[in-house]
Write an enzyme that holds these catalytic residues in place. Structure first.
Site, PDB file in Angstrom:
ATOM      1  N   MET A 156       0.851  -1.204   0.000  1.00 50.61           N
ATOM      2  CA  MET A 156       0.000   0.000   0.000  1.00 50.61           C
ATOM      3  C   MET A 156       0.875   1.238   0.000  1.00 50.61           C
ATOM      4  O   MET A 156       1.786   1.365   0.810  1.00 50.61           O
ATOM      5  CB  MET A 156      -0.921  -0.027   1.229  1.00 50.61           C
ATOM      6  N   GLU A 157       0.520   2.153  -0.895  1.00 49.63           N
ATOM      7  CA  GLU A 157       1.379   3.289  -1.213  1.00 49.63           C
ATOM      8  C   GLU A 157       1.251   4.462  -0.247  1.00 49.63           C
ATOM      9  O   GLU A 157       1.233   5.611  -0.697  1.00 49.63           O
ATOM     10  CB  GLU A 157       1.060   3.759  -2.631  1.00 49.63           C
ATOM     11  N   ASN A 158       1.175   4.230   1.057  1.00 46.52           N
ATOM     12  CA  ASN A 158       1.089   5.363   1.977  1.00 46.52           C
ATOM     13  C   ASN A 158       2.302   6.271   1.771  1.00 46.52           C
ATOM     14  O   ASN A 158       3.436   5.803   1.838  1.00 46.52           O
ATOM     15  CB  ASN A 158       1.091   4.870   3.425  1.00 46.52           C
ATOM     16  N   HIS A 195       6.369  -0.201  -8.103  1.00 42.74           N
ATOM     17  CA  HIS A 195       4.939   0.132  -8.248  1.00 42.74           C
ATOM     18  C   HIS A 195       4.503   1.108  -7.155  1.00 42.74           C
ATOM     19  O   HIS A 195       3.898   2.154  -7.439  1.00 42.74           O
ATOM     20  CB  HIS A 195       4.129  -1.169  -8.177  1.00 42.74           C
ATOM     21  N   GLU A 196       4.807   0.775  -5.917  1.00 43.24           N
ATOM     22  CA  GLU A 196       4.377   1.652  -4.817  1.00 43.24           C
ATOM     23  C   GLU A 196       5.039   3.009  -4.928  1.00 43.24           C
ATOM     24  O   GLU A 196       4.423   4.033  -4.637  1.00 43.24           O
ATOM     25  CB  GLU A 196       4.676   0.999  -3.461  1.00 43.24           C
ATOM     26  N   HIS A 241       3.356   5.332  -7.248  1.00 44.78           N
ATOM     27  CA  HIS A 241       2.168   5.952  -6.639  1.00 44.78           C
ATOM     28  C   HIS A 241       2.485   7.240  -5.886  1.00 44.78           C
ATOM     29  O   HIS A 241       1.593   8.050  -5.645  1.00 44.78           O
ATOM     30  CB  HIS A 241       1.526   4.990  -5.637  1.00 44.78           C
ATOM     31  N   GLU A 269      -3.851   2.916 -10.537  1.00 46.31           N
ATOM     32  CA  GLU A 269      -3.311   1.566 -10.637  1.00 46.31           C
ATOM     33  C   GLU A 269      -2.752   1.224 -12.016  1.00 46.31           C
ATOM     34  O   GLU A 269      -1.723   0.573 -12.118  1.00 46.31           O
ATOM     35  CB  GLU A 269      -4.360   0.540 -10.208  1.00 46.31           C
TER      36      GLU A 269
HETATM   37 ZN   LIG Z   1      -1.086   0.184  -6.715  1.00 50.38          ZN
END
Ligand SMILES: [Zn+2]
Length: 824
Positions: free
Chosen positions: A258-260, A290-291, A294, A313
């Site tokens: 998860m991209e927090n 990927h993260e 973001h 996404e």
């Molecule tokens: Zn993602």
């Protein structure tokens, strides 16, 4: 509990602006609850108006608006009404909240290896109010100042840099404006590796019991982190703005990561405790990239509402493959992996009735939006972006992206905003292109008539659209690539003179470079040649396209599943791409053999896999990825009891796997599934591996035993034990269907449709979606199962997540039934 609708969100963001959030969490209140204090400063465009605040507490102790207590007895469905707003307001809330076990909200896990507790926040989608009072929607962004009280031995991490101000007291630096669903706090006796790159402090963290693995794995993760930062900085021309960059590997995490902003959370199996294959390291590298993508796409600019999820996404999915290919040791393997691991997933999503356009899906409420986190929003969206680049050129694409990010920084964006920048940068009208590729569902079928050099595009009847495709066609004969021709389609039939002039080839592969999104149908001559010829094809990308075409063909009922088994037996032992090696095994053992082949043929087909794997294991360089994949496959499929017993006891294991607990568990699960391991062996193995992973593996092995008693136990634990965590439920469901005669399993096909939907009373939708998929009676491939399934979908008591899982699993069951009707 009803979830926020799009129209409610629009109304509220038109009315309110959140200027600052202060959150103070006390995590030193025992194992069940924590206290949460929030101070929200916000403006209101229409003084005197009303709104509501989102909060889902165990107890709401107080709520004070502009100095006046609000009656909290009106708390219903996670909302409290707020009346008489001023132009500028301060709302203060104090609440007791519950830790979760389903990975949503503030999850608390205990590590059995040392008894230590770990907490992490996953506020994704709409879990924010389970941690603090807020206006929970993606377009009410605000800077956060977070303070945390925690047991003294704990480390606290979050979106802003953490400073310990007193024993057990932490302050996180105030952040840039964040959407509520990006806020996180991770706390516990985490082990850490810290570093720095280009002025950005870096941290990688995991449970203390994983310290050794963390220290072993961190250098590779940091290398990818550094390379990705450099790549994004040079590509976008915008520096990472969120201060420190922490990557926290947390227990029992539902998603991959998860991209927090500033504090990305990952599932902690990524900190490989045993031997990892090269494609597993590639997958982790891809997730890291990927993260990080973001941070720009999603975090700096956030989609206005969940119907533009693809803006997050699709972009991150595309960028991660591109980044790993351009800036890591994996190079073009990243694209081969995307074909095998991601596009196959996307095509499967496209085949189900739940398919939807990449962009502009309805997502009328937040709960519905969860359903779009699928192979369409990720894999198809990424392929669509590659087609967009083929259409307008990379320079225009990157220029448009940079302008979009700059223009909407710290705010929100929509499809129209994004495409507007693409049009401006490229000087091209993209209206028709957007309608066809982004706003219409469905996948075209591409076939070739090589004699006339014609490329045929068949558009799905249900989703008419005029999608132009850019790709290449390659021919292979006797181990050589004999031609490669670029194609851009215009309409349904495109004559390509170079194709007509190309030399005859044994195997002709449309979309050989995998640039477009299409169902690739091989011609009859090529299909006949595949088992013999595939291993000789020198280009791993083309081999991957052929494999995905076979998988697609099996599912669509155009290819006999036996062709895939035969191809595996002949081609797999020669395969040298790690993603192809690993993913074809997963596909065959996970789905093709146990569902498409009749029960009576399954054992023989599995032994084709076992023999191919044994042959590779005998020849492969000991300890190499090939050897490890082969060894795991033998461990999973072998019927050789003596070998399995030796390996279970740690005797004569393949090199590199001598002390590998996860390898040992594969062996024990196989023994258990064959009815050759009792509870004593499982228990003994668990005692030697009393860790989170070991306990999950023990549960799965117990559920894998084929007896009626074992199945009754597993089903009861799965569907009635409310203490089970999200991961334990997954392990039970997977083990349950891993073995068993049809007569033993059949009754559970009916029970699934009552017992699993009922679990929504105590399991959150994000977690339950996975459980409902894993627990679905896919292995009872009978018309009666499909009938029960269709009947269940007629009910009105299913949550959106359970309904979606059933729709998709049923569609896969029907594919297997149709294939069996055609091929026997
Ligand atoms: Zn993602």
């Amino acid at each position: 509990m009803p979830s926020l609708t799009r129209s409610e969100a629009r109304t509220r963001s038109a009315l309110l602006g959140v200027t600052r959030m202060e959150v103070d969490l006390d995590l030193d209140q025992g194992e069940e609850h924590f206290t949460s204090r929030t101070r929200i400063a916000f403006s209101c465009a229409e003084p005197g108006a009303s709104t509501w605040v989102d909060v889902k507490p165990v107890e709401l102790r107080s709520l004070v608006l502009n100095g006046t207590a609000v009656d909290v007895s009106g708390l219903a469905d996670g909302r409290v009404q707020l009346d008489g707003l001023a132009a500028d307001n301060v709302l203060e809330a104090e609440a007791v909240m519950a830790y979760s076990r389903d990975g949503q909200g503030l999850h608390r896990a205990v590590d059995p290896a040392d008894g230590e507790h770990y907490v992490y926040g996953h506020l994704f989608l709409d879990a924010g109010p389970r941690v603090f009072a807020c206006f929970d929607q993606p377009d009410l962004k605000a800077p956060y100042a977070v303070r945390v009280t925690a047991p003294e031995a704990w480390t606290v991490l979050g979106n802003g840099a953490a400073t310990r101000t007193a024993p057990g007291r932490w302050e996180l630096a105030e952040t840039r404006p964040l959407a509520t669903y990006f806020v996180t706090v991770c706390a516990g006796p985490y082990a850490s590796v810290r570093s720095e790159h280009d002025g950005i402090p870096l941290g990688i963290h995991a449970r203390a019991s994983l310290k050794e693995a963390l220290e072993r794995e961190a250098p590779q993760m940091l290398e990818v982190t550094r390379a990705s930062f450099d790549y994004y900085h040079s590509l976008f021309g915008i520096r990472y703005p969120f201060g420190e960059y922490h990557q926290v590997f947390v227990p029992e995490f539902n998603a991959g990561a998860m991209e927090n902003p500033g504090c990305v959370t990952f599932r902690d199996v990524y900190v490989f405790r045993g031997r990892a294959t090269r494609d597993e390291v590639l997958t982790r590298s891809n997730t890291i990239a990927h993260e990080m993508a973001h941070m720009w796409f999603g975090d700096i600019v956030t989609m206005q509402w969940w119907d533009d999820l693809w803006l997050n996404e699709s972009f991150a999915e595309y960028m991660s493959h591109r980044t790993v290919a351009a800036s890591t040791e994996f190079g073009t393997e990243a694209w081969v992996d995307s074909t095998m691991a991601r596009k196959a997933w996307g095509y499967a999503a496209e085949r189900t009735p739940s398919t939807h356009p990449v962009a502009g899906s309805e997502a009328l409420d937040a709960e519905a939006a969860l359903q779009d986190f699928d192979g369409i929003s990720y894999a198809k969206g990424a392929a669509t972006l590659r087609q967009l680049i083929a259409h307008i050129g990379d320079d225009a694409f990157i220029a448009g992206v940079s302008d979009y990010l700059r223009e909407h920084a710290y705010g929100n964006g929509t499809l129209a905003d994004f495409m507007g920048f693409m049009e401006k940068a490229s000087g091209t009208d993209l209206g028709a292109w957007t309608r066809a590729w982004l706003l219409t569902a469905g996948v075209d079928v591409i076939t070739l008539d090589t004699a006339s050099g014609t490329v045929h595009r068949t558009v799905p009847e249900a989703f008419p659209a005029d999608r132009p495709h850019t790709f290449d066609v390659a021919g292979f004969s006797g181990g050589a690539e004999t031609f490669r021709v670029p194609v851009t389609t215009v309409g349904d039939s495109t004559v390509v003179p170079e194709l007509a002039a190309a030399p005859d080839a044994d195997l002709v592969v449309p979309n050989a470079g995998d640039l477009t999104w299409a169902t690739v149908t091989l011609d009859e001559k090529s299909i006949a040649a595949v088992p013999e010829q595939l291993a000789l094809v020198p280009d791993p990308q083309a081999r991957a396209v052929v494999w995905v075409s076979l998988i697609d063909g099996v599912c669509l009922g155009t290819v006999d599943p036996r062709v895939m088994v035969r191809t595996f037996g002949q081609a797999w032992p020669h395969e040298d791409n790690d993603s192809v090696l690993n993913r074809t095994v997963m596909s065959l053992l996970g789905r093709v053999i146990p569902t498409f082949l009749p029960h009576a043929e399954q054992d023989d087909a599995e032994q084709v896999v076992a023999r191919a794997a044994a042959a590779v294991l005998a020849r492969a360089v000991p300890g190499s990825t090939r050897a490890v994949v082969a060894a795991r496959t033998v461990a999973r499929t072998s019927a050789d009891e003596a070998l399995l017993r030796d390996w279970a006891a740690g005797k004569d294991r393949p090199q590199g796997l001598e002390d590998d607990s996860d390898f040992g568990w594969i062996v024990v699960r196989n023994l258990a599934a064959r009815g050759l391991a009792g509870r004593d062996l499982v228990e003994r193995t668990r005692e030697q591996d009393d860790t989170l992973q070991g306990r999950l593996s023990a549960l799965m092995a117990g559920a894998s035993m084929p007896s009626a008693d074992a199945k009754a136990w597993a089903w009861g634990e799965l569907t009635t034990n409310r203490e089970r965590s999200n991961y334990e439920l997954n392990a039970l469901a997977q083990g349950f269907w891993a073995s068993g005669e049809p007569d033993v399993l059949r009754p559970y096909a009916a029970r699934y449709f009552t017992d699993v939907p009922a679990m929504s009373a105590w399991v959150g939708d994000d977690a339950l979606a996975r459980v409902a998929t894993l627990a679905y009676p896919s292995k009872v491939v009978e018309e009666e199962t499909a009938a029960l399934s269709r009947a269940a979908l007629g009910r009105d008591d299913l949550t959106a997540a359970v309904r979606r899982s059933i729709v998709d699993a049923q569609s896969q069951l029907e594919e297997a039934l149709r294939s069996r009707a055609t091929f026997g």
